[in-house]
Design an enzyme around this catalytic site. Structure first.
Site, PDB file in Angstrom:
ATOM      1  N   GLY A  46      68.183  48.310   6.169  1.00 27.21           N
ATOM      2  CA  GLY A  46      67.915  49.550   5.850  1.00 27.21           C
ATOM      3  C   GLY A  46      69.351  50.586   5.404  1.00 27.21           C
ATOM      4  CG  ASP A 105      67.231  53.324   7.421  1.00 26.11           C
ATOM      5  OD1 ASP A 105      67.207  53.280   8.626  1.00 26.11           O
ATOM      6  OD2 ASP A 105      66.566  52.448   6.875  1.00 26.11           O
ATOM      7  CG  ASP A 108      60.356  57.727  12.322  1.00 29.92           C
ATOM      8  OD1 ASP A 108      60.191  58.827  11.860  1.00 29.92           O
ATOM      9  OD2 ASP A 108      59.562  56.700  12.591  1.00 29.92           O
ATOM     10  CB  THR A 109      60.368  56.969  17.578  1.00 33.59           C
ATOM     11  OG1 THR A 109      60.896  55.787  17.341  1.00 33.59           O
ATOM     12  CG2 THR A 109      58.915  56.884  16.529  1.00 33.59           C
ATOM     13  CG  LEU A 113      69.291  55.555  15.959  1.00 35.71           C
ATOM     14  CD1 LEU A 113      69.581  56.746  15.460  1.00 35.71           C
ATOM     15  CD2 LEU A 113      70.760  54.524  15.352  1.00 35.71           C
ATOM     16  CG  ASP A 164      61.791  48.582   3.873  1.00 37.03           C
ATOM     17  OD1 ASP A 164      62.143  49.167   4.710  1.00 37.03           O
ATOM     18  OD2 ASP A 164      60.879  47.868   4.027  1.00 37.03           O
ATOM     19  NE  ARG A 170      64.974  46.281   2.178  1.00 40.01           N
ATOM     20  CZ  ARG A 170      64.849  46.729   3.436  1.00 40.01           C
ATOM     21  NH1 ARG A 170      65.505  47.840   3.853  1.00 40.01           N
ATOM     22  NH2 ARG A 170      63.871  46.161   4.311  1.00 40.01           N
TER      23      ARG A 170
HETATM   24  P1  IMP Z   1      62.737  54.605  14.999  1.00 39.18           P
HETATM   25  O1  IMP Z   1      63.027  53.503  15.936  1.00 39.18           O
HETATM   26  O2  IMP Z   1      61.278  54.914  15.134  1.00 39.18           O
HETATM   27  O3  IMP Z   1      63.797  55.877  14.932  1.00 39.18           O
HETATM   28  O4  IMP Z   1      62.855  54.289  13.597  1.00 39.18           O
HETATM   29  C1  IMP Z   1      64.054  54.009  12.934  1.00 39.18           C
HETATM   30  C2  IMP Z   1      63.720  53.081  11.660  1.00 39.18           C
HETATM   31  O5  IMP Z   1      62.382  53.152  11.075  1.00 39.18           O
HETATM   32  C3  IMP Z   1      64.614  53.384  10.674  1.00 39.18           C
HETATM   33  O6  IMP Z   1      65.658  52.690  10.566  1.00 39.18           O
HETATM   34  C4  IMP Z   1      63.787  52.896   9.308  1.00 39.18           C
HETATM   35  O7  IMP Z   1      63.934  51.544   9.037  1.00 39.18           O
HETATM   36  C5  IMP Z   1      62.352  52.973   9.862  1.00 39.18           C
HETATM   37  N1  IMP Z   1      61.850  54.232   9.104  1.00 39.18           N
HETATM   38  C6  IMP Z   1      61.344  55.250   9.696  1.00 39.18           C
HETATM   39  N2  IMP Z   1      60.892  56.190   8.653  1.00 39.18           N
HETATM   40  C7  IMP Z   1      60.938  55.760   7.668  1.00 39.18           C
HETATM   41  C8  IMP Z   1      60.413  55.925   6.306  1.00 39.18           C
HETATM   42  O8  IMP Z   1      60.227  56.979   5.850  1.00 39.18           O
HETATM   43  N3  IMP Z   1      60.589  55.053   5.578  1.00 39.18           N
HETATM   44  C9  IMP Z   1      61.171  53.620   5.636  1.00 39.18           C
HETATM   45  N4  IMP Z   1      61.413  53.514   6.873  1.00 39.18           N
HETATM   46  C10 IMP Z   1      61.474  54.083   7.717  1.00 39.18           C
HETATM   47 MG    MG Z   2      65.754  50.316   9.599  1.00 35.02          MG
END
Ligand code: IMP
Ligand code: MG
Length: 183
Positions: A46, A105, A108-109, A113, A164, A170
């Site tokens: 991403g 990219d 989110d949660t 990271l 994506d 993408r």
């Molecule tokens: P986290 O581990 O929940 O913070 O998720 C991070 C990853 O979830 C990002 O690197 C994205 O690949 C994916 N992600 C989160 N939100 C979106 C979205 O709105 N569209 C596509 N991928 C997302």
């Molecule tokens: Mg990702």
């Protein structure tokens, strides 16, 4: 997957301008007396497009860039994360003692990271700074440090500029929101 369309959220010129100012912010945050060199670690797949632009912007702002990649996965293919992060590809270069810029990219949660920051610390990386193009603060489940954010966005599913939906979109030059079509 029900029918949907994509509505533009950030245009190509908006993204270009923000990536450049983000590079300036990152440079301003580097220690005055330190070497202007960063090991860039984008997360596949991403962060690819964002990182490709950010590395050239950093170079324009006087930073020497070394590039490696990591790949982790948490998404099952749809719009929701499985919540479980798995390391699919580790760094090829040794990050020990080197200032790292971790690039993703979207925050989110925060689980991705958090996982990668811990992993880089375990591998003895120097100071790790984290940059994301998009941040969804309302979705955070894990407290994680994100140093540089391109744009804060609400809890919407987005695609484009490397991001994506089930491996599609993408290649779009803009970031757009996925909107389900009404029947
Ligand atoms: P986290 O581990 O929940 O913070 O998720 C991070 C990853 O979830 C990002 O690197 C994205 O690949 C994916 N992600 C989160 N939100 C979106 C979205 O709105 N569209 C596509 N991928 C997302
Ligand atoms: Mg990702």
């Amino acid at each position: 997957m029900s029918p949907y369309h994509v509505e533009v959220l950030f245009t190509e010129p908006q993204l270009a301008a923000r990536v450049d100012s983000l590079a300036a912010e990152i440079v301003a945050g580097l220690p005055e007396d330190g070497a202007r060199e960063l090991l860039l670690v984008p997360l596949l797949k991403g962060a690819m497009v964002f990182a490709a632009d950010l590395m050239r912007a950093l170079s324009r702002h006087g930073v020497t860039v070394v590039l490696d990649v990591m790949q982790v996965s948490s998404y099952g293919g749809g719009q929701t994360s499985s919540g479980h992060v798995v390391l699919k590809r580790d760094l090829g270069l040794n990050p020990a003692g080197r200032p790292v810029l971790l690039i993703d990219d979207i925050a989110d949660t925060g689980r991705t990271l958090d996982f990668v920051q811990r992993h880089l610390a375990e591998r003895g990386a120097g100071p790790v700074t984290t940059a994301v193009l998009l941040d969804k603060p309302s979705r955070r489940e894990v407290e994680v440090r994100v140093d540089h954010v391109g744009f804060e966005i609400p809890d919407r599913f987005v695609v484009g500029y490397g991001v994506d939906y089930a491996e599609r979109h993408r290649e779009l030059p803009f970031v757009g929101v996925v909107v389900e079509d009404r029947e």
